[in-house]
Design a protein around this motif. Structure first.
Motif, PDB file in Angstrom:
ATOM      1  N   ILE A  45      25.725  -4.912  30.933  1.00  0.00           N
ATOM      2  CA  ILE A  45      26.763  -5.908  30.625  1.00  0.00           C
ATOM      3  C   ILE A  45      26.729  -6.278  29.146  1.00  0.00           C
ATOM      4  O   ILE A  45      27.768  -6.443  28.498  1.00  0.00           O
ATOM      5  N   LEU A  46      25.522  -6.394  28.596  1.00  0.00           N
ATOM      6  CA  LEU A  46      25.376  -6.754  27.191  1.00  0.00           C
ATOM      7  C   LEU A  46      25.972  -5.701  26.262  1.00  0.00           C
ATOM      8  O   LEU A  46      26.430  -6.018  25.162  1.00  0.00           O
ATOM      9  N   CYS A  47      25.995  -4.464  26.712  1.00  0.00           N
ATOM     10  CA  CYS A  47      26.533  -3.371  25.888  1.00  0.00           C
ATOM     11  C   CYS A  47      28.062  -3.337  25.861  1.00  0.00           C
ATOM     12  O   CYS A  47      28.646  -2.809  24.901  1.00  0.00           O
ATOM     13  N   VAL A  48      28.702  -3.857  26.902  1.00  0.00           N
ATOM     14  CA  VAL A  48      30.152  -3.697  27.071  1.00  0.00           C
ATOM     15  C   VAL A  48      30.975  -4.143  25.862  1.00  0.00           C
ATOM     16  O   VAL A  48      31.835  -3.389  25.379  1.00  0.00           O
ATOM     17  N   PRO A  49      30.760  -5.354  25.304  1.00  0.00           N
ATOM     18  CA  PRO A  49      31.584  -5.769  24.153  1.00  0.00           C
ATOM     19  C   PRO A  49      31.454  -4.819  22.961  1.00  0.00           C
ATOM     20  O   PRO A  49      32.451  -4.518  22.290  1.00  0.00           O
ATOM     21  N   PHE A  50      30.239  -4.342  22.705  1.00  0.00           N
ATOM     22  CA  PHE A  50      30.022  -3.427  21.584  1.00  0.00           C
ATOM     23  C   PHE A  50      30.738  -2.097  21.812  1.00  0.00           C
ATOM     24  O   PHE A  50      31.303  -1.513  20.878  1.00  0.00           O
ATOM     25  N   LEU A  51      30.723  -1.629  23.062  1.00  0.00           N
ATOM     26  CA  LEU A  51      31.366  -0.354  23.376  1.00  0.00           C
ATOM     27  C   LEU A  51      32.885  -0.461  23.253  1.00  0.00           C
ATOM     28  O   LEU A  51      33.536   0.476  22.767  1.00  0.00           O
ATOM     29  N   VAL A  52      33.441  -1.585  23.660  1.00  0.00           N
ATOM     30  CA  VAL A  52      34.896  -1.785  23.543  1.00  0.00           C
ATOM     31  C   VAL A  52      35.310  -1.789  22.082  1.00  0.00           C
ATOM     32  O   VAL A  52      36.247  -1.089  21.670  1.00  0.00           O
TER      33      VAL A  52
END
Length: 249
Positions: A45-52
């Motif tokens: 979940i923590l990775c999601v904003p960075f990936l977007v």
């Protein structure tokens, strides 16, 4: 891109692939099943904003100039092969160079998150290096945290007018070390020490990684500098289009 640029990329790829052939087959990032489900979900979940944001950044780069895809492919291939050089360091993990510093310097840290997760996914499926359940944790440490520090240090060195190659070396070297510092924290949170909890466990994991990771981080810094020198020699127009070489007349 000119023929000499293509020859450079082919040569670098051949060298990297030849270096990546290693008899160690059991070494991994954080291996499949090593983290409890709640940690796997939380890191994912923590990775999601960075990936977007990273996806949008790469899309913008390609929209600005389709030729950027060549350097992106090279940066991705570099991450794949150099992070496949595995030195076992502790049960459930390993030490290796990350290769993400080059992409962070050229494209920015968020863009590397996409390149990194693609590499980690391929390694998990094709090489049993890492895992699907631990993909979030490995992505955060190698493709987000490390590149972010690399980018910050490189930009700081540029602002302070430190020699470009010295800045690149320090940034790539410290980005590699920071990746393993984050990995140590991830492992310590999942497996705190019986006496003292998380902090002693972090120290323990850092101590296990250090003997192999310190020389590897120095080596990664040197390799990154050499590749940038080669690109400045053979792909200066492409670097200018990326904004990396703005100050050159």
């Amino acid at each position: 891109m000119l023929k000499k640029n293509k020859r450079l990329i082919v040569s670098l790829t051949i060298i990297s692939v030849s270096m990546s052939i290693t008899p160690v087959a059991s070494a991994m990032h954080i291996m499949e099943g090593y983290l409890l489900p709640q940690y796997c979900i939380a890191w994912g979940i923590l990775c999601v904003p960075f990936l977007v944001v990273g996806f949008l950044s790469l899309k913008k780069r390609l929209k600005e100039n389709r030729k950027n895809i060549t350097l992106m492919a090279m940066a991705g291939a570099f991450i794949f092969v150099i992070s496949s050089l595995k030195i076992p360091s502790v049960t459930g993990s390993c030490s290796h160079m990350t290769g993400t510093g080059l992409g962070a310097i050229l494209f920015g840290p968020v863009a590397v998150s996409i390149l990194g997760i693609i590499v980690l996914l391929f390694q998990a499926i094709l090489l049993a290096h890492g895992g699907i359940t631990t993909l979030g944790a490995n992505t955060f440490s190698m493709a987000i945290a490390g590149p972010l520090l690399t980018f910050i240090l490189y930009k700081l060195g540029t602002k302070l007018k430190i020699n470009r190659m010295v800045s690149i070396f320090i940034a790539a070297c410290m980005g590699d070390l920071f990746t393993y510092s984050v990995t140590s924290v991830q492992l310590a949170l999942a497996y705190p020490s019986v006496e003292g909890g998380v902090i002693p466990s972090v120290v323990k994991f850092l101590g296990v990684f250090a003997p192999t990771q310190l020389p590897l981080s120095i080596l990664e810094g040197i390799i990154t500098v050499l590749i940038i020198i080669a690109l400045e020699t053979y792909a200066k127009p492409e670097l200018k289009m990326l904004g990396f070489y703005k100050e050159v007349k």
